[in-house]
Design an enzyme around this catalytic site. Sequence first.
Site, PDB file in Angstrom:
ATOM      1  N   HIS A   1     -24.125  82.780  24.514  1.00 38.62           N
ATOM      2  CA  HIS A   1     -24.201  83.027  23.083  1.00 38.62           C
ATOM      3  C   HIS A   1     -25.364  84.214  23.177  1.00 38.62           C
ATOM      4  O   HIS A   1     -25.773  84.499  24.074  1.00 38.62           O
ATOM      5  CB  HIS A   1     -24.917  81.785  22.671  1.00 38.62           C
ATOM      6  CG  HIS A   1     -26.100  81.494  23.033  1.00 38.62           C
ATOM      7  ND1 HIS A   1     -26.506  80.958  24.404  1.00 38.62           N
ATOM      8  CD2 HIS A   1     -27.354  81.439  22.475  1.00 38.62           C
ATOM      9  CE1 HIS A   1     -27.755  80.665  24.644  1.00 38.62           C
ATOM     10  NE2 HIS A   1     -28.322  81.024  23.517  1.00 38.62           N
TER      11      HIS A   1
ATOM     12  N   CYS B   1       0.972  -1.192   0.096  1.00 31.71           N
ATOM     13  CA  CYS B   1       0.115   0.041   0.097  1.00 31.71           C
ATOM     14  C   CYS B   1       1.004   1.373  -0.129  1.00 31.71           C
ATOM     15  O   CYS B   1       1.581   1.316   0.873  1.00 31.71           O
ATOM     16  CB  CYS B   1      -0.903   0.013   0.984  1.00 31.71           C
ATOM     17  SG  CYS B   1      -1.877   1.665   1.364  1.00 31.71           S
TER      18      CYS B   1
ATOM     19  N   CYS C   1      -4.921  -0.241   0.498  1.00 26.17           N
ATOM     20  CA  CYS C   1      -5.487  -1.283   1.442  1.00 26.17           C
ATOM     21  C   CYS C   1      -6.827  -0.756   1.841  1.00 26.17           C
ATOM     22  O   CYS C   1      -7.080   0.452   1.841  1.00 26.17           O
ATOM     23  CB  CYS C   1      -4.701  -1.318   2.712  1.00 26.17           C
ATOM     24  SG  CYS C   1      -4.307  -0.074   3.725  1.00 26.17           S
TER      25      CYS C   1
ATOM     26  N   CYS D   1     -46.145  25.415  -4.937  1.00 27.32           N
ATOM     27  CA  CYS D   1     -46.160  23.971  -4.405  1.00 27.32           C
ATOM     28  C   CYS D   1     -47.550  23.353  -4.180  1.00 27.32           C
ATOM     29  O   CYS D   1     -48.579  24.052  -4.183  1.00 27.32           O
ATOM     30  CB  CYS D   1     -45.248  23.985  -3.301  1.00 27.32           C
ATOM     31  SG  CYS D   1     -44.962  22.216  -2.603  1.00 27.32           S
TER      32      CYS D   1
ATOM     33  N   CYS E   1      -9.780   3.470 -11.756  1.00 28.72           N
ATOM     34  CA  CYS E   1      -8.571   4.032 -12.411  1.00 28.72           C
ATOM     35  C   CYS E   1      -7.456   2.960 -12.509  1.00 28.72           C
ATOM     36  O   CYS E   1      -6.432   3.133 -12.986  1.00 28.72           O
ATOM     37  CB  CYS E   1      -8.411   5.168 -11.922  1.00 28.72           C
ATOM     38  SG  CYS E   1      -8.133   5.094 -10.107  1.00 28.72           S
TER      39      CYS E   1
ATOM     40  N   CYS F   1     -32.794  78.482  18.206  1.00 25.12           N
ATOM     41  CA  CYS F   1     -31.523  78.622  18.420  1.00 25.12           C
ATOM     42  C   CYS F   1     -30.699  77.500  18.222  1.00 25.12           C
ATOM     43  O   CYS F   1     -30.758  76.450  18.326  1.00 25.12           O
ATOM     44  CB  CYS F   1     -31.231  78.985  20.097  1.00 25.12           C
ATOM     45  SG  CYS F   1     -29.566  79.248  20.671  1.00 25.12           S
TER      46      CYS F   1
END
Length: 589
Positions: A320, A124, A146, A237, A141, A297
Amino acid sequence: MSLLLSMEDCASDGDNYCSDRDSLDGIENEEPEFQCAPPKGSTTKVITKESLLAAQREDLRRVMEMLSLREHHARTLLIHYRWDVERLVAVLVEKGKACLFAEAGVTVVGHQDLDSSLPSIVMCDICMEGRPGGETTRVDCGHCFCNNCWTEHFMVKINEGQSRRIRCMAHKCNSICDEAVVRNLVSKKHPDMAEKFDRFLLESYIEDNKRVKWCPSAPHCGNAIRIEDDEFCEVECSCGLQFCFSCLSEAHSPCSCIMWQLWVKKCRDESETVNWITAHTQPCPKCHKPVEKNGGCNLVSCICGQAFCWLCGGATGRDHNWSSITGHSCGRFKVEGEKKSERAKRDHYRYIHYYNRYRAHTDSFKQESKLKETIQERVSITEERDSRLRDFSWVNNGLYRLFRSRRVLSYSYPFAFYMFGDELFKDEMTKEESEIKQHLFEDQQQQLEANVEKLSKILEEPFDQYSEDKVMEIRMQVINLSVITDTLCHKLYECIENDLLGSLQFGNHNIAPYKSKGIERASELTACWKSNNRDNYLPSDHEASESDRPSGSGCSDESGCSSRKRARKDGVGSGLFDLNMPAEVIDRN
């Protein structure tokens, strides 16, 4: 903020829009007059657990007969080409059989080559140990290893989800291992994994097949849908659910899949809340909470005590006057801040415009669905009278046409939101082109909308209280408006497909075609298929063993069903195929 809360309802309502059985779907399915039966030779099939095996074998049989292959070779080819027999044939004609097999990793050899005797001791090349010939396995092929190494290799691939195409262990070998070898070796040590492997092979017909998809119903009905034509279609369905085959969302034509997914996400994620906050608030520079200005403001104060400039968001002191903040100047940020705020307001108002109209038609659709019972009662009352009016199919047809047109109108607003916005097609059209196309589309849309409202009003008339002449007048109006709305729906779709989406350079947006008879209901695929002479399935150059023959190719009785399937039904006491049981196990039983 009540609008923002309703957006969650929009998402949930949208999910139930097409699946609500009291809506159009239910009306189509429950009454024959509202149902458009699928035409003969329906191109859409329902694959149930019982017919999955037959559907897979049908394609296997075609390839086995055409190429004279064994079943596992045909399956390897079909999995590689995603169960597209037409594509497989095209590659065969264009490149030839050798190239077809090589690309798919199929190695066809005669039994005399595989059955040639192995030496008493085989080395193997994986574990580098000598093994008796009986403890080794040679695949198509020609490579031999093993059984222990093969088994471990198969186990790893199955656990990794690659069980449908397990390649040989040899270096640079692309051959696909015989499924019978895999099943035989794995079942000896891990029977549960062998069952998993068989289930993967069976379900590959759905998972790897672009023409087949699971029904997205919840809870799942167990069915799959197979189409024969364009994948950009809407199907129904056998469980009653209507959905888009391409994206598996609810049926959403004339919206494209991309548009609908963006729209659902926009509603579900409440992304417009962020736009509103951007347009109407500024984050506190200290605690970062959004602060809304309730006066003129530009110096605002957060609840945490921090003062900051409304124009630029920068922290300031409290001193301010009406023209400036002491020690602070942000003149160049003013224009940019105003532009950003104005853009956010414009986008928000634009979204609200389309959302309100989408929601209005959705609500109208649900309200009009309640007309079904009312109209049936009126028809029954009218039929009891001594009247020459006996045919009331025009009422049912008009109601069905109202539902179809209302659904088209509802989904046309999300389409318009993205078609003429800056999110998807900003680079595809100039501003002037977009305005021209928007006017063209809105003209078609408004014509359809006006006639749908007329049809809705007439159908709500208490015709059971009217004289025969008045009923006949209403009948003609309903028939005419039904034809008009159907024609206008066709024209709206032609406008979208040809003038709008058809002129785009990048065709990433496709819509399901409009069908006057409604969404096609899939017909069930029979679980039985006629088997020809099983010798036709086998390679002509050698004799194959019984196990190599297609598992569904047993002799057939007069009904055309496999006798071995029939024997299993009688013996086991169940008429259903087990989805988790492979074909070979069914045949053995």
